[in-house]
Design an enzyme around this catalytic site. Structure first.
Site, short mmCIF file in Angstrom:
data_model
loop_
_atom_site.label_atom_id
_atom_site.label_comp_id
_atom_site.label_asym_id
_atom_site.label_seq_id
_atom_site.Cartn_x
_atom_site.Cartn_y
_atom_site.Cartn_z
CB ALA A 259 -0.92 -0.01 1.22
CG MET A 260 -0.88 5.11 -0.83
SD MET A 260 -1.78 6.32 -1.83
CE MET A 260 -2.72 5.24 -2.87
NE ARG A 261 -1.75 1.30 5.53
CZ ARG A 261 -2.64 0.65 4.83
NH1 ARG A 261 -3.18 1.26 3.76
NH2 ARG A 261 -3.00 -0.58 5.12
CE1 TYR A 262 1.97 -0.32 6.49
CE2 TYR A 262 0.71 -1.16 4.62
CZ TYR A 262 0.84 -0.94 5.98
OH TYR A 262 -0.15 -1.36 6.83
CB THR A 263 6.00 2.15 -1.11
OG1 THR A 263 4.88 2.91 -1.61
CG2 THR A 263 5.62 0.68 -1.08
#
Length: 766
Positions: A124-128
């Site tokens: 998910a974009m919150r992790y990368t």
């Protein structure tokens, strides 16, 4: 009178026919999809969402070397300022731009899980986290140099570039894939060095054609490597038309092991293929499931399963961080030919596949079109020349403005005391400075705003140096703008510098090869076929078998034993001159009685099995009949795809085929090879094999002239000057007699010479 209103009555200033409205609305939607989502631009090779991602990251300062930020923050910036669509579409585009197995030259440096070539999705974009790669500078470094136009964003609060000032043709470097309305694009990636060299060559020589350009661009250069086996002529046709497909296969190496064993290691895969996909395909073939609506496997599935299990012992995926692709295939036996082994795997899995090419893109005229290689490069070069011209003009304007300022400062420096007096005594110092020293308004404004320290003696030397450098640059810029040849040379120098910095070796090997094909439905093994007198057939594994203990049903006996291989077709010839084809894998093995041939084929009424034949498709056979006619044919011409077979020999009533005789290719041209015939009345005739015709089917030529009511009994092919006939005496005794070819040799179609013996000739041997 017809009171129905017509189209003219309805169509006034405030109304529109539904059909016209639907047509216009659909076309507007179609063009918005084509231009706004699916197709890349020939200038920078980017789709709108990709262009907005790159510009937003540049605007955020996320250049190479900067500290990366969360992808969610980048996506928010993109959606809020430039791309009012779903966050998933923007993030998916970001992910693709960061995948080194998708793009040949990734534009985003992704930190974290950005997916894998096996189809695993990104985190998910919150992790990368993300930032730009160094090569992204080729698209963005000139963005603020007046090179491209800017337009308001969707709400007018910000501005975004119409196109990026690409320093190299990224539409070919990274390619693109997309589906629009009524059109699609599939542009493969290419090697940076090759494309740059081709563009430079075309800039120097605009009359070059596609064939000349392909001396630089050999073909696509996929991110995952692989080997293109498509012929060069086909590649040329694709690049000339802008459409086609290339055949790509995996690259592998054969690793030798102890005791003659080996294994195949695949290190590169075709585009769109992953290790997990290959493993899934092999699993599906080695452990198949019944087709929908069926309770058991069909014969093709069983044959394929046996073939794969006979070939393949193990397959492992050893891919890791150091080896992005490493598939290990271990054969069942070290005696299996490695090339045959890999050919079968490539034919039956995605280790070899087609990569489509459809060079559709937005042109410099802002219209979608399918373009050939030369058109793409020429349009990009026109765009690049225009971009560089605008950059030079923009820089020239900056230089001239700076020179103008510095010239004013130089006047102030040389007349510092008087300038200070004017400023101290004047109520309107700007106006008085302009009048006293002939300054422009801009120069006077600058003098009034500079600090006193900038008028020190040391600053004067710096002022003179900067002014000299700027005037030198001004002359150079004017020269480049006024001389097209000099401008082209300057562009070429910049392209060569970029190629030197970012160029790399080709990954995809281009080497023409035959397309992998596997007509095998089973493993290639030796097999012995046994045919009984009553038409029962069975098989035994191996050659040179001891068949003395073979038993048959009561009243039946051995008719023919034939050695062959499991991958060869088995042709059955019946008494009416028809041929049928069996699959060796369908013939039951073991020590049982076998099955009737009639259960595998549809024998005609009253027909009986005369003989079995097998071999390679090019194997020749001499076919003859009891009427004294015959010809030579190939096994391939006797193969039939239908159970009812096909007519190979044309027979008259009462005639029957004789035992077919295999003919070696060398025998067809050897004058020493003779056909020996024996008629029912013991007439013998020998003639050269070369007198016969090679035919696919028919009655053939007359071999021997027979007396009335006589038949041809025996036929043989002899390579020696002498041969032996076996004679069955009238009292039942057998004896052999040696004869010379010369004694019976004559032309084809003659009656032959009578052998005066007491009995009948029953056999011929050398």
């Amino acid at each position: 009178m017809n009171d129905q209103p017509n189209a003219t009555t309805l169509a006034d200033d405030d109304s529109l026919l539904l059909g016209q409205y639907a047509e216009r609305a659909y076309l507007e939607y179609a063009m918005s999809v084509v231009k706004g989502r699916a197709l890349p631009d020939v200038g920078d090779g980017q789709k709108p969402v990709q262009r907005r991602i790159l510009y937003a990251m540049k605007d955020m300062g996320l250049v190479h070397g900067a500290k990366p930020v969360k992808s969610a923050r980048v996506v928010g910036e993109i959606l809020g300022k430039y791309h009012p669509h779903g966050d998933s579409s923007a993030y998916e585009a970001m992910v693709r731009m960061a995948q080194d197995f998708t793009l040949r030259y990734p534009l985003i440096d992704g930190i974290g899980n950005f997916g894998s070539r096996d189809g695993d999705g990104a985190a998910a974009m919150r992790y990368t986290e993300a930032r730009l790669t160094p090569i992204a500078e080729l698209l963005l470094s000139e963005i603020n140099m007046g090179t491209v136009d800017f337009v308001p964003n969707y709400d007018g609060a910000f501005e975004e570039p119409v196109i990026l000032p690409s320093r190299l043709p990224f539409v070919l470097l990274n390619g693109a894939s997309g589906i629009a309305v009524g059109m699609a694009t599939e542009i493969p990636s290419h090697n940076l060095c090759e494309v740059t060299e081709a563009a430079i060559a075309l800039l120097k020589k605009p009359v070059m054609d596609t064939a000349e350009l392909m001396t630089y661009i050999k073909g696509p250069d996929f991110a995952g490597g692989g080997q293109i086996i498509t012929p060069q002529s086909d590649l040329l046709h694709i690049y000339e038309t802008g459409k086609g497909s290339v055949r790509v296969r995996a690259r592998y190496e054969i690793e030798k092991l102890a005791r003659g064993q080996w294994r195949a290691i695949v290190t590169q895969l075709p585009p769109g293929t992953s290790a997990q996909k290959i493993l899934a395909e092999i699993e599906e073939q080695t452990n198949p499931k019944p087709k929908t609506g069926k309770k058991q496997l069909n014969q093709d599935q069983l044959n394929t399963k046996k073939l794969m299990l006979d070939l393949l012992e193990k397959v492992r995926d050893e891919s890791d961080g150091e080896n992005p692709v490493r598939l290990v295939f271990e054969p069942k036996s070290g005696k299996i030919n490695p090339e045959s082994f890999m050919n079968t795997l490539m034919a039956r899995t995605g280790l070899e596949s087609n990569a489509p090419m459809n060079l559709v893109m937005m042109g410099m005229d802002n219209r979608p079109a399918q373009k050939n290689l030369k058109t793409i490069l020429q349009e990009w070069l026109d765009f690049r020349v225009k971009t560089v011209t605008r950059r030079l003009q923009h820089r020239l304007g900056q230089v001239e403005k700076r020179i103008h300022i510095l010239e004013g400062r130089m006047i102030a420096f040389l007349h510092i005391d008087e300038v200070i007096r004017v400023i101290r005594e004047s109520d309107e110092p700007k106006t008085d400075l302009m009048a006293a020293f002939g300054l422009s308004e801009i120069q006077a404004e600058d003098i009034l705003e500079i600090r006193l320290r900038q008028l020190a003696r040391l600053e004067g030397f710096k002022l003179e140096k900067e002014l000299a450098e700027l005037k030198e640059e001004q002359d150079k810029l004017n020269h480049l703008l006024g001389d097209e040849s000099a401008k082209r040379k300057h562009i070429i120098q910049e392209m060569r510098a970029d190629m030197k910095q970012f160029g790399d070796e080709r990954r995809t090997l281009i080497e023409e090869a035959e397309r992998a094909s596997s007509t095998q439905t089973t493993a290639d093994e030796p097999i012995t076929l046994i045919l009984s007198e009553k038409g029962w057939i069975r098989s035994r594994a191996g050659h040179n078998l001891d068949l003395s203990q073979t038993v048959f049903k009561e009243g039946d006996g051995l008719k023919q034993v034939l050695e062959g291989r499991t991958v060869w077709p088995v042709v059955v010839l019946d008494s009416q001159g028809r041929s049928y084809t069996l699959d060796a894998a369908e013939i039951p093995g073991g020590r049982g009685d076998g099955i009737p041939v009639s259960s595998l084929i549809e024998l005609q009424n009253g027909a009986k099995v005369v003989a079995m034949l097998t071999g390679l498709p090019e194997q020749h056979y001499l076919l003859s009949n009891s009427g004294g006619y015959g010809f030579i044919t190939k096994l391939a011409d006797m193969v039939s795809r239908i159970k009812a077979g096909k007519v190979v020999m044309a027979l008259e009533p009462g005639e029957t085929p004789l035992q077919p005789i295999p003919i070696f290719a060398v025998s067809l041209i050897s004058p020493d090879c003779k056909v020996v015939l024996v008629s029912e009345d013991n007439r013998l005739l020998a003639f050269e094999l070369g007198e016969l015709k090679v035919m696919a089917k028919g009655r053939g030529l007359q071999l021997i002239s027979l007396s009335e009511n006589m038949k041809l009994n025996l036929i043989a092919v002899v390579n020696q000057p002498e041969f032996i006939v076996r004679i069955k005496g009238r009292r039942g005794g057998d004896k052999n007699e040696r004869l010379r070819i010369l004694d019976i040799q004559n032309k084809r179609g003659r009656k032959g010479k009578v052998l005066d013996v007491s009995g009948n000739i029953t056999g011929i041997t050398e």
